[in-house]
Design a protein around this motif. Structure first.
Motif, PDB file in Angstrom:
ATOM      1  N   ALA A 218      41.926  46.644  38.738  1.00 24.73           N
ATOM      2  CA  ALA A 218      41.176  45.406  38.514  1.00 24.73           C
ATOM      3  C   ALA A 218      41.935  44.181  39.016  1.00 24.73           C
ATOM      4  O   ALA A 218      43.161  44.101  38.922  1.00 24.73           O
ATOM      5  N   VAL A 219      41.148  43.238  39.523  1.00 20.61           N
ATOM      6  CA  VAL A 219      41.661  41.953  40.004  1.00 20.61           C
ATOM      7  C   VAL A 219      41.088  40.860  39.104  1.00 20.61           C
ATOM      8  O   VAL A 219      39.870  40.736  38.963  1.00 20.61           O
ATOM      9  N   VAL A 220      41.957  40.063  38.504  1.00 18.11           N
ATOM     10  CA  VAL A 220      41.535  39.031  37.544  1.00 18.11           C
ATOM     11  C   VAL A 220      41.602  37.671  38.236  1.00 18.11           C
ATOM     12  O   VAL A 220      42.690  37.172  38.535  1.00 18.11           O
ATOM     13  N   THR A 221      40.439  37.067  38.486  1.00 14.73           N
ATOM     14  CA  THR A 221      40.402  35.781  39.191  1.00 14.73           C
ATOM     15  C   THR A 221      39.648  34.708  38.418  1.00 14.73           C
ATOM     16  O   THR A 221      39.675  33.546  38.820  1.00 14.73           O
ATOM     17  N   THR A 222      38.960  35.068  37.313  1.00 15.54           N
ATOM     18  CA  THR A 222      38.218  34.077  36.529  1.00 15.54           C
ATOM     19  C   THR A 222      38.487  34.284  35.046  1.00 15.54           C
ATOM     20  O   THR A 222      38.867  35.390  34.608  1.00 15.54           O
ATOM     21  N   GLU A 223      38.280  33.230  34.259  1.00 15.69           N
ATOM     22  CA  GLU A 223      38.431  33.351  32.807  1.00 15.69           C
ATOM     23  C   GLU A 223      37.395  34.301  32.220  1.00 15.69           C
ATOM     24  O   GLU A 223      37.683  35.024  31.256  1.00 15.69           O
ATOM     25  N   GLN A 224      36.188  34.311  32.805  1.00 19.72           N
ATOM     26  CA  GLN A 224      35.153  35.227  32.329  1.00 19.72           C
ATOM     27  C   GLN A 224      35.590  36.681  32.488  1.00 19.72           C
ATOM     28  O   GLN A 224      35.437  37.500  31.571  1.00 19.72           O
ATOM     29  N   GLU A 225      36.153  36.985  33.645  1.00 20.30           N
ATOM     30  CA  GLU A 225      36.645  38.346  33.892  1.00 20.30           C
ATOM     31  C   GLU A 225      37.820  38.671  32.968  1.00 20.30           C
ATOM     32  O   GLU A 225      37.919  39.776  32.434  1.00 20.30           O
ATOM     33  N   GLN A 226      38.689  37.697  32.742  1.00 24.36           N
ATOM     34  CA  GLN A 226      39.837  37.878  31.865  1.00 24.36           C
ATOM     35  C   GLN A 226      39.388  38.202  30.441  1.00 24.36           C
ATOM     36  O   GLN A 226      39.873  39.160  29.812  1.00 24.36           O
ATOM     37  N   GLU A 256      44.627  38.911  47.709  1.00 24.84           N
ATOM     38  CA  GLU A 256      44.508  37.544  47.208  1.00 24.84           C
ATOM     39  C   GLU A 256      45.765  37.141  46.438  1.00 24.84           C
ATOM     40  O   GLU A 256      46.375  37.971  45.757  1.00 24.84           O
ATOM     41  N   PRO A 257      46.175  35.874  46.523  1.00 26.25           N
ATOM     42  CA  PRO A 257      47.326  35.403  45.736  1.00 26.25           C
ATOM     43  C   PRO A 257      46.958  35.297  44.256  1.00 26.25           C
ATOM     44  O   PRO A 257      45.780  35.216  43.895  1.00 26.25           O
ATOM     45  N   VAL A 258      47.968  35.253  43.409  1.00 26.90           N
ATOM     46  CA  VAL A 258      47.763  35.193  41.963  1.00 26.90           C
ATOM     47  C   VAL A 258      47.870  33.747  41.510  1.00 26.90           C
ATOM     48  O   VAL A 258      48.832  33.056  41.843  1.00 26.90           O
ATOM     49  N   GLU A 259      46.913  33.278  40.744  1.00 25.45           N
ATOM     50  CA  GLU A 259      46.972  31.918  40.211  1.00 25.45           C
ATOM     51  C   GLU A 259      47.943  31.878  39.036  1.00 25.45           C
ATOM     52  O   GLU A 259      47.915  32.726  38.150  1.00 25.45           O
ATOM     53  N   GLN A 260      48.799  30.867  39.031  1.00 24.64           N
ATOM     54  CA  GLN A 260      49.853  30.761  38.023  1.00 24.64           C
ATOM     55  C   GLN A 260      49.297  30.654  36.608  1.00 24.64           C
ATOM     56  O   GLN A 260      49.937  31.089  35.649  1.00 24.64           O
ATOM     57  N   ARG A 261      48.088  30.112  36.460  1.00 24.38           N
ATOM     58  CA  ARG A 261      47.537  29.906  35.119  1.00 24.38           C
ATOM     59  C   ARG A 261      47.282  31.210  34.385  1.00 24.38           C
ATOM     60  O   ARG A 261      47.161  31.211  33.150  1.00 24.38           O
ATOM     61  N   PHE A 262      47.198  32.340  35.114  1.00 24.22           N
ATOM     62  CA  PHE A 262      46.957  33.620  34.454  1.00 24.22           C
ATOM     63  C   PHE A 262      48.246  34.286  33.974  1.00 24.22           C
ATOM     64  O   PHE A 262      48.200  35.240  33.213  1.00 24.22           O
ATOM     65  N   TRP A 263      49.403  33.814  34.421  1.00 29.54           N
ATOM     66  CA  TRP A 263      50.673  34.422  34.021  1.00 29.54           C
ATOM     67  C   TRP A 263      51.048  34.005  32.593  1.00 29.54           C
ATOM     68  O   TRP A 263      50.759  32.889  32.166  1.00 29.54           O
ATOM     69  N   GLU A 264      51.725  34.911  31.914  1.00 31.59           N
ATOM     70  CA  GLU A 264      52.337  34.568  30.631  1.00 31.59           C
ATOM     71  C   GLU A 264      53.436  33.541  30.884  1.00 31.59           C
ATOM     72  O   GLU A 264      54.027  33.481  31.959  1.00 31.59           O
ATOM     73  N   SER A 265      53.709  32.693  29.885  1.00 32.03           N
ATOM     74  CA  SER A 265      54.736  31.664  30.043  1.00 32.03           C
ATOM     75  C   SER A 265      56.090  32.306  30.369  1.00 32.03           C
ATOM     76  O   SER A 265      56.520  33.243  29.700  1.00 32.03           O
TER      77      SER A 265
END
Length: 306
Positions: A218-226, A256-265
């Motif tokens: 799976a590829v997570v690119t949206t909050e809905q998908e998350q 696709e690159p990974v958006e930083q907002r999806f990473w854990e702190s």
């Protein structure tokens, strides 16, 4: 020669005067008389006059000389000013004209530059709008291409295993995969289907298993998908995320690159040679070693795709 000194007589000398002169000329109690020669006074007065005349002549002469010099200086000053004014004015006029020409040239260049910038901005906006329209289709095409490449890679591995291990049965393996796919529970979200595994595998094995089911990790690119994935998964699970191609360059398996907002702190930190990505119960991404065994989430684009 007579003395220049004057002799004064007072009332105290009347007796003496009376004894010396005839009776008709005697004077009793007469006032003070002055007997002084007049010639020295004329000399002094004449000398003073001459001195004043000399001083006056010198003053007049000096004034005349100074007036002549002043007039000469004024004439020279007028000539210099005329010469300077003429040459300076001509020079200043030339400089002003040259400056005006430069200003006109710069203004023209600025207008051309502004026109070019406006044109380029318009073109960029058009390109951006076109790319924005093409982005969903390109993403889908990239995922499909990645899926086909993974499928071919897995088929080559299967053929290699079949050629080196006589106990491996390719037909039996394909049947098992078909049965697993047919019996698995796929969940649908916005035209995509997701499979949530019940067993734990390494990241590469999970990736190959998804490929065998005509899907990909799976590829997570949206909050809905998350939100959808964390609501369905049993525990921490593998997703299609790694930096195996280039260290510290994290990409999804679709490229696709990974958006930083999806990473854990604080992640990714590569603390223990961590090159693969999982999704945690809170929906955040985390990097861990690829050989760990995790549940996994598969995704495929088209509903009912084989």
């Amino acid at each position: 020669m007579e003395s220049a000194d004057c002799t004064f007589y007072t009332e105290m000398d009347t007796d003496a005067l009376e004894s010396k002169g005839p009776p008709s000329q005697r004077t009793t109690g007469a006032p003070l008389k002055l007997r002084c020669p007049v010639r020295p006074l004329y000399v002094v007065g004449g000398g003073s006059a001459i001195l004043w005349i000399v001083v006056l002549c010198l003053h007049v002469t000096k004034s005349s000389e100074m007036a002549a010099e002043s007039q000469l200086l004024r004439a020279e000053q007028a000539k210099v000013q005329e010469s300077c004014n003429s040459s300076t004015i001509e020079s200043m006029e030339a400089e002003i004209e040259e400056t005006q020409n430069k200003v006109s040239e710069v203004s023209s260049q600025m207008e051309n530059l502004q026109s070019t910038v406006a044109e380029m901005s318009s073109q960029l906006q058009n390109v951006g709008a076109a790319l924005k329209e093409m982005a969903p289709d390109m993403s889908t095409q990239m995922r499909k291409l990645q899926r086909e490449v993974s499928r071919l890679s897995l088929q080559m591995r299967i053929l290699q295993m079949g050629g080196s291990d006589k106990s491996f049965n390719l037909h039996e393996w394909e049947v098992n995969v078909r049965n697993e796919t047919a019996n698995s529970n796929w969940s649908d979200l916005s035209g995509h289907q997701y499979y949530f595994s019940s067993d734990r595998l390494s990241w590469s094995s999970a990736r190959d298993t998804c490929t065998s089911m005509s899907s990909y990790l799976a590829v997570v690119t949206t909050e809905q998908e998350q939100d959808f994935i964390i609501s369905k998964m049993r525990e921490r699970s593998w997703v299609g995320l790694s930096d195996l191609e280039e260290e510290s360059v994290w990409k999804w398996t679709t490229g696709e690159p990974v958006e930083q907002r999806f990473w854990e702190s604080g992640e990714p930190n590569n603390e223990f040679d961590e090159d693969c990505g999982e999704i945690k119960e809170n929906g955040k991404l985390n990097d861990i070693p690829c050989n760990l065994r995790r549940h996994f989430v598969c995704e495929k684009d088209d509903v009912g795709a084989q």
